[in-house]
Design an enzyme around this catalytic site. Sequence first.
Site, mmCIF file in Angstrom:
data_model
loop_
_atom_site.group_PDB
_atom_site.id
_atom_site.type_symbol
_atom_site.label_atom_id
_atom_site.label_comp_id
_atom_site.label_asym_id
_atom_site.label_seq_id
_atom_site.Cartn_x
_atom_site.Cartn_y
_atom_site.Cartn_z
ATOM 1 N N LYS A 1 -31.680 -7.975 -7.466
ATOM 2 C CA LYS A 1 -30.295 -8.619 -7.910
ATOM 3 C C LYS A 1 -29.450 -7.486 -8.856
ATOM 4 O O LYS A 1 -29.889 -6.769 -9.388
ATOM 5 C CB LYS A 1 -30.230 -9.810 -8.419
ATOM 6 C CG LYS A 1 -30.968 -10.930 -7.180
ATOM 7 C CD LYS A 1 -30.889 -12.281 -7.810
ATOM 8 C CE LYS A 1 -31.313 -13.131 -6.389
ATOM 9 N NZ LYS A 1 -31.447 -14.633 -6.865
ATOM 10 N N ARG B 1 -39.630 -15.397 -6.284
ATOM 11 C CA ARG B 1 -39.235 -14.969 -4.743
ATOM 12 C C ARG B 1 -38.853 -13.491 -4.906
ATOM 13 O O ARG B 1 -38.145 -13.202 -5.566
ATOM 14 C CB ARG B 1 -37.923 -15.857 -4.407
ATOM 15 C CG ARG B 1 -37.439 -15.479 -2.964
ATOM 16 C CD ARG B 1 -36.093 -16.384 -2.948
ATOM 17 N NE ARG B 1 -35.475 -16.005 -1.717
ATOM 18 C CZ ARG B 1 -34.561 -14.924 -1.490
ATOM 19 N NH1 ARG B 1 -34.436 -14.209 -2.245
ATOM 20 N NH2 ARG B 1 -34.405 -15.003 -0.163
HETATM 21 C C1 7PJ Z 1 -32.340 -16.697 -4.067
HETATM 22 C C2 7PJ Z 1 -32.596 -17.603 -2.901
HETATM 23 C C3 7PJ Z 1 -32.927 -17.352 -5.175
HETATM 24 C C4 7PJ Z 1 -33.904 -19.077 -4.025
HETATM 25 C C5 7PJ Z 1 -31.544 -15.598 -2.294
HETATM 26 C C6 7PJ Z 1 -30.963 -12.283 -2.719
HETATM 27 C C7 7PJ Z 1 -30.072 -13.534 -2.377
HETATM 28 N N1 7PJ Z 1 -33.392 -18.650 -3.003
HETATM 29 N N2 7PJ Z 1 -32.086 -16.625 -1.872
HETATM 30 N N3 7PJ Z 1 -33.723 -18.546 -5.234
HETATM 31 N N4 7PJ Z 1 -31.837 -15.764 -3.682
HETATM 32 N N5 7PJ Z 1 -34.484 -20.220 -4.143
HETATM 33 O O1 7PJ Z 1 -32.113 -12.299 -2.517
HETATM 34 O O2 7PJ Z 1 -30.627 -11.598 -3.621
HETATM 35 O O3 7PJ Z 1 -32.911 -16.628 -6.466
HETATM 36 S S1 7PJ Z 1 -30.744 -14.679 -1.248
#
Ligand code: 7PJ
Length: 261
Positions: free
Chosen positions: A205, A240
């Site tokens: 990020k 994640r």
């Molecule tokens: C997240 C997500 C997160 C959850 C994305 C990226 C953007 N789902 N989907 N938490 N981020 N639950 O991967 O930078 O932080 S998409």
Amino acid sequence: MGVLNVTPDSFSDGGRFFTAEAALECAGQMIRDGADLLDVGGESTRPGAASVPIEEEIRRVVPVIQQLAARVQTPISVDTQKPEVARAALLAGASIVNDIAANRTDDTMWRVVAEFRAGYVAMHMQGTPQTMQQNPAYTDVACEVDEFFAERLARLKALGVRPEQVALDPGIGFGKTLAHNLALLRALPRFTRHDRPVLLGVSRKSFLGKLTKAENPADRLPGALACAALAVRDGVHVLRVHDVRATVAAVRVAEAVKGDS
Ligand code: 7PJ
């Protein structure tokens, strides 16, 4: 939780894993690297990204989920904001809905989750991906996110989604400045008070890019690993991530120091 993007415009992997075959290959590698969950997403949610029509999102995620579910035991989540896509994904073999738009008011998504008795990740976001980074503002971000969790758990329960189905995610980077993200990371221990698993996504990020002057998302791994270790210490249950192998190693060490393993 390994991230499996099936979008042509994903900022973090340049669309390399867009074909079902390539996605399956990537999924297999993440499982071998130690992923316990796979998160399949067909719509980019980076700030300002265009939204994808329902049929197109289903066309992207369903074949991958079907083939994955037929081949692996690893639980599959679908990263979607759309109840129609969630339903199609659950029918195809996903068992968890990862919902970045849990700040919605409409309850259709939650009725789908209740009907399928699916897992549900309730992620905090201020605004929508189209607008969220324009001027994020809070009086006390940690307090507001914590209240959001309590309020969502109650609302979900009222709609027939049991607390046992739900994990909570502060939504790093979703309607947050660098200072907001850091405040949330500092407040992680507080979020475990809801007795639900806390999920955290920091992988690649932009706040990590700002802190470490890493413009290229792939260069943000050291920063993400620092967050992963601290998150384990603070009681976070699910990370994640794009880089499963490196994260699993960091988590193993953090767990050993903490005395969990
Ligand atoms: C997240 C997500 C997160 C959850 C994305 C990226 C953007 N789902 N989907 N938490 N981020 N639950 O991967 O930078 O932080 S998409």
